[in-house]
Structure formats: structure tokens, C-alpha cells
Design a protein around this motif. Structure first.
Motif, PDB file in Angstrom:
ATOM      1  N   ALA A 152       0.766   7.296  -6.253  1.00 24.10           N
ATOM      2  CA  ALA A 152      -0.616   7.641  -6.581  1.00 24.10           C
ATOM      3  C   ALA A 152      -0.735   8.949  -7.353  1.00 24.10           C
ATOM      4  O   ALA A 152      -1.482   9.037  -8.323  1.00 24.10           O
ATOM      5  N   GLU A 153       0.002   9.956  -6.947  1.00 21.79           N
ATOM      6  CA  GLU A 153      -0.128  11.262  -7.599  1.00 21.79           C
ATOM      7  C   GLU A 153       0.303  11.221  -9.062  1.00 21.79           C
ATOM      8  O   GLU A 153      -0.342  11.801  -9.917  1.00 21.79           O
TER       9      GLU A 153
ATOM     10  N   GLY B  95       0.803  -1.215   0.000  1.00 22.00           N
ATOM     11  CA  GLY B  95       0.000   0.000   0.000  1.00 22.00           C
ATOM     12  C   GLY B  95       0.833   1.261   0.000  1.00 22.00           C
ATOM     13  O   GLY B  95       0.465   2.256  -0.646  1.00 22.00           O
ATOM     14  N   ALA B  96       1.955   1.255   0.711  1.00 20.20           N
ATOM     15  CA  ALA B  96       2.830   2.433   0.726  1.00 20.20           C
ATOM     16  C   ALA B  96       3.436   2.676  -0.651  1.00 20.20           C
ATOM     17  O   ALA B  96       3.587   3.826  -1.070  1.00 20.20           O
TER      18      ALA B  96
ATOM     19  N   ASP C  53       0.637   4.221  -2.614  1.00 21.94           N
ATOM     20  CA  ASP C  53       0.424   5.601  -2.170  1.00 21.94           C
ATOM     21  C   ASP C  53       1.513   6.538  -2.668  1.00 21.94           C
ATOM     22  O   ASP C  53       1.239   7.668  -3.066  1.00 21.94           O
ATOM     23  N   ALA C  54       2.762   6.063  -2.632  1.00 26.60           N
ATOM     24  CA  ALA C  54       3.881   6.899  -3.063  1.00 26.60           C
ATOM     25  C   ALA C  54       3.787   7.268  -4.539  1.00 26.60           C
ATOM     26  O   ALA C  54       4.256   8.319  -4.959  1.00 26.60           O
TER      27      ALA C  54
ATOM     28  N   SER D 246       1.168  -4.515   5.081  1.00 27.47           N
ATOM     29  CA  SER D 246       1.179  -3.408   6.046  1.00 27.47           C
ATOM     30  C   SER D 246       1.365  -3.891   7.480  1.00 27.47           C
ATOM     31  O   SER D 246       1.814  -3.131   8.339  1.00 27.47           O
TER      32      SER D 246
ATOM     33  N   THR E 252      -4.075   3.522  -6.907  1.00 29.72           N
ATOM     34  CA  THR E 252      -3.904   3.444  -5.450  1.00 29.72           C
ATOM     35  C   THR E 252      -4.059   2.030  -4.905  1.00 29.72           C
ATOM     36  O   THR E 252      -4.307   1.855  -3.729  1.00 29.72           O
ATOM     37  N   SER E 253      -3.893   1.035  -5.726  1.00 26.60           N
ATOM     38  CA  SER E 253      -4.186  -0.340  -5.331  1.00 26.60           C
ATOM     39  C   SER E 253      -2.962  -1.095  -4.828  1.00 26.60           C
ATOM     40  O   SER E 253      -2.027  -1.375  -5.591  1.00 26.60           O
ATOM     41  N   ALA E 254      -3.003  -1.453  -3.543  1.00 20.61           N
ATOM     42  CA  ALA E 254      -1.953  -2.303  -2.984  1.00 20.61           C
ATOM     43  C   ALA E 254      -1.957  -3.663  -3.675  1.00 20.61           C
ATOM     44  O   ALA E 254      -0.904  -4.249  -3.919  1.00 20.61           O
TER      45      ALA E 254
ATOM     46  N   TYR F 264       9.705   5.368   3.639  1.00 24.22           N
ATOM     47  CA  TYR F 264       8.856   6.062   2.676  1.00 24.22           C
ATOM     48  C   TYR F 264       9.745   7.045   1.935  1.00 24.22           C
ATOM     49  O   TYR F 264      10.507   7.787   2.560  1.00 24.22           O
TER      50      TYR F 264
END
Length: 106
Positions: free
Chosen positions: A33-34, A26-27, A30-31, A63, A39-41, A99
Motif C-alpha cells: 500500500a505505501e 488483503g495482506a 497492505d504490504a 483472510s 489497498t484492494s484485496a 508478512y
């Protein structure tokens, strides 16, 4: 971003994870995503399963710190050799999570 470009971005990010540190699926999502809109783990997990053999795949965990399914023993040995903090059957996420600073990407 095309699906293949996303695969390449995921693998490039995984290559940046320092020895002894980990990111969750997930991280990773997320990193990115932009820049990716994704956004899918689960998608990151699928990418790692299909394309992750050439990168430090063992540094991507759940996680909760659970090691990659089906590869737990090998991942544990690799992480232990890197000095990654382990707890029980997995990784101590509080101590080992990393991160990226996205503003420092080349």
C-alpha cells in the motif's frame, strides 16, 4: 506506480512467500500500500487470477484461510507438500500467515 508496475510488485512479493507459509490477498495489498497507493484485496485476487500462474499462487489465500476458488484441491496438495498447517478445508492462518519485512527487500 502504473497498473503494470503494480502487477509486477504483487508477483514479486508472492514469489517471496516462504514454502509452507501464506499471505492473504488483503495482506499482499497492505504490504504494498505505501509504495503503490492501492489497498484492494480484490485487485490482488484479480492479478493472481490473470497473472499468477508463474509464481507460487497457492500461497495466497483469503483472510479466513480459504484456498483459491476453483483450485482448492491443487492448492491443498501443494501446501500440504510444503508442510503448511491446514485446518478443515483451508489454511490455519494463525500458524501459517507470513508478512514480509519490507525493510529487508533487495
Amino acid at each position: 506506480m502504473t497498473p503494470q508496475e503494480y502487477v509486477e510488485e504483487v508477483l514479486a512479493l508472492v514469489e517471496r512467500i516462504p514454502e509452507g507459509r501464506v499471505m492473504s490477498y488483503g495482506a499482499v495489498a497492505d504490504a504494498l500500500a505505501e509504495v503503490s497507493g492501492r489497498t484492494s484485496a480484490r485487485l490482488v485476487g484479480n492479478i493472481m487470477a490473470k497473472h499468477g500462474g508463474g509464481v507460487p499462487w497457492h500461497r495466497v489465500v483469503s483472510s479466513s484461510g480459504r484456498l483459491p476458488p476453483g483450485h482448492e484441491e491443487r492448492a491443498r496438495a501443494l501446501l500440504r507438500a510444503e508442510g503448511c498447517p491446514l485446518r478443515g478445508d483451508g489454511v490455519d492462518m494463525k500458524a501459517a500467515a507470513w508478512y514480509p519485512r519490507l525493510d529487508s527487500q533487495p
